[in-house]
Each structure stands twice: as C-alpha cells, then as structure tokens.
Motif scaffolding. Structure first.
Motif, short mmCIF file in Angstrom:
data_model
loop_
_atom_site.label_atom_id
_atom_site.label_comp_id
_atom_site.label_asym_id
_atom_site.label_seq_id
_atom_site.Cartn_x
_atom_site.Cartn_y
_atom_site.Cartn_z
N VAL A 1 0.85 -1.20 0.00
CA VAL A 1 0.00 0.00 0.00
C VAL A 1 0.88 1.25 0.00
O VAL A 1 0.68 2.17 -0.80
N ASP A 2 1.87 1.29 0.89
CA ASP A 2 2.77 2.45 0.96
C ASP A 2 3.49 2.68 -0.36
O ASP A 2 3.61 3.81 -0.83
N MET B 1 1.02 4.06 -2.89
CA MET B 1 0.64 5.43 -2.53
C MET B 1 1.77 6.42 -2.82
O MET B 1 1.52 7.62 -2.90
#
Length: 184
Positions: free
Chosen positions: A152-153, A156
């Motif tokens: 996710v990081d 993002m």
C-alpha cells in the motif's frame, strides 16, 4: 486523453481464456468493443484448466490481436506467486502491450521490482479488510499485515497508476472497517 486502463481501453484478461473470434472479425470497432464489454475476451478453450496453457500459446494468441488490444491484465489467483511472472510480462511488453497487474499485495518486493523495471503500467490491489480485521477475513487466526502495508505504501508513493478495491461481505465488513480502509 484516457489512461491506458480507463473504461474503454481494450484489455485482455489473461486468466479468462476463450476464443472470441466474432469480435476480431467485426468491421465496426465500437461494435466489437461493446461485444467485448458484454463477454470476456479470451484466447483458448475455456474448458482447459489455466495451467495447461503454455506461455507460447498465450503469446501466439496475443500476437494475433496486436493492433486490436491495447493491453493485458495479469491476474490470478495471485500472479506474483509465479517465479517467472517477470519474464512473462517482459515478453508481453516487448510485443507492445500495456500491462495491468492485479495483486493482493502479499509480495511487495516483487511488485516494486516489476514496477521499477517498467514492466507494469497499472496496478489493482485488493484490500481484503481493515488492518484489524484482515486475519479474520482471510480465514487465519494470525496474519502478518506488514507485506500488505508495504505494498500500500509503495503504491501510494505515486510510482505507478493504481487502484485499491475491496469486495464487501456483510458478515465480514463493518462501517468502521470501511472507514479504516479509507484512512489506511
């Protein structure tokens, strides 16, 4: 200008394989696209198990569709489980296709490597549930959420176009879970 994987782009989901010769034979591209939106384009007989298709069969079917398809969606199961997924995607990219990767985010190092090598143009990552409810949702007592968070990081960070998606199940998701996912 539309993004490569916006609605309207012609994308072949590799995991759903059945010949759609009617679409390629249509004279009107809009009619063909409507046809493909109603039916998943596939390349070979649906009765065959996916693992019985050779890489060469898939690539030969894609070769026939050059100029008709814009891209290929690598999906699964979890495609990053495959040790050779990078080499396979590289061959697809060399044919001139865009590549979208569907993943559950469990292999952040592989995801990062494929994106860094320029092999993936777009990623769709499934977020099964909030961090607090992930283990229950995937059917485990304990689940290491760290690889999911790392994926996710990475996404993002804006390195590649992406979308997150969640399949809601009344018995597994609460409004609090949804808020937690949205504020991950």
């Amino acid at each position: 200008m539309k993004k490569p994987f916006d609605i309207g782009a012609r994308v072949l989901p590799v995991a759903h394989i059945r010949v759609a010769e009617e679409a390629t034979a249509m004279d009107n591209p809009l009619e063909a696209e409507r046809y493909l939106n109603r039916y998943r384009l596939a390349m070979l007989e649906a009765q065959r198990p996916m693992d019985s298709f050779s890489e060469e069969e898939v690539l030969a079917a894609l070769e026939k569709r050059k100029g008709f398809l814009d891209g290929v969606c690598i999906t699964g199961g979890e495609p990053l489980l495959s040790r050779d997924v990078g080499a396979f995607i590289k061959r697809i990219k060399e044919m001139g296709f865009l590549v979208k990767l569907d993943t559950n985010g469990s292999y952040p190092d592989k995801l990062r490597a494929l994106v860094s090598e320029g092999l993936v143009d777009d990623v769709a990552m499934d977020i099964k549930n909030s961090k607090e409810s992930y283990a229950r949702t995937v059917g485990l007592e304990k689940f290491d959420i760290a690889p999911i968070c790392e994926s996710v990081d990475f996404l993002m960070s804006g390195t590649v176009d992406f979308e997150f998606r969640t399949t809601l199940v009344r018995e597994l998701h609460t409004p609090r879970d949804m808020y937690s996912i949205a504020t991950w």
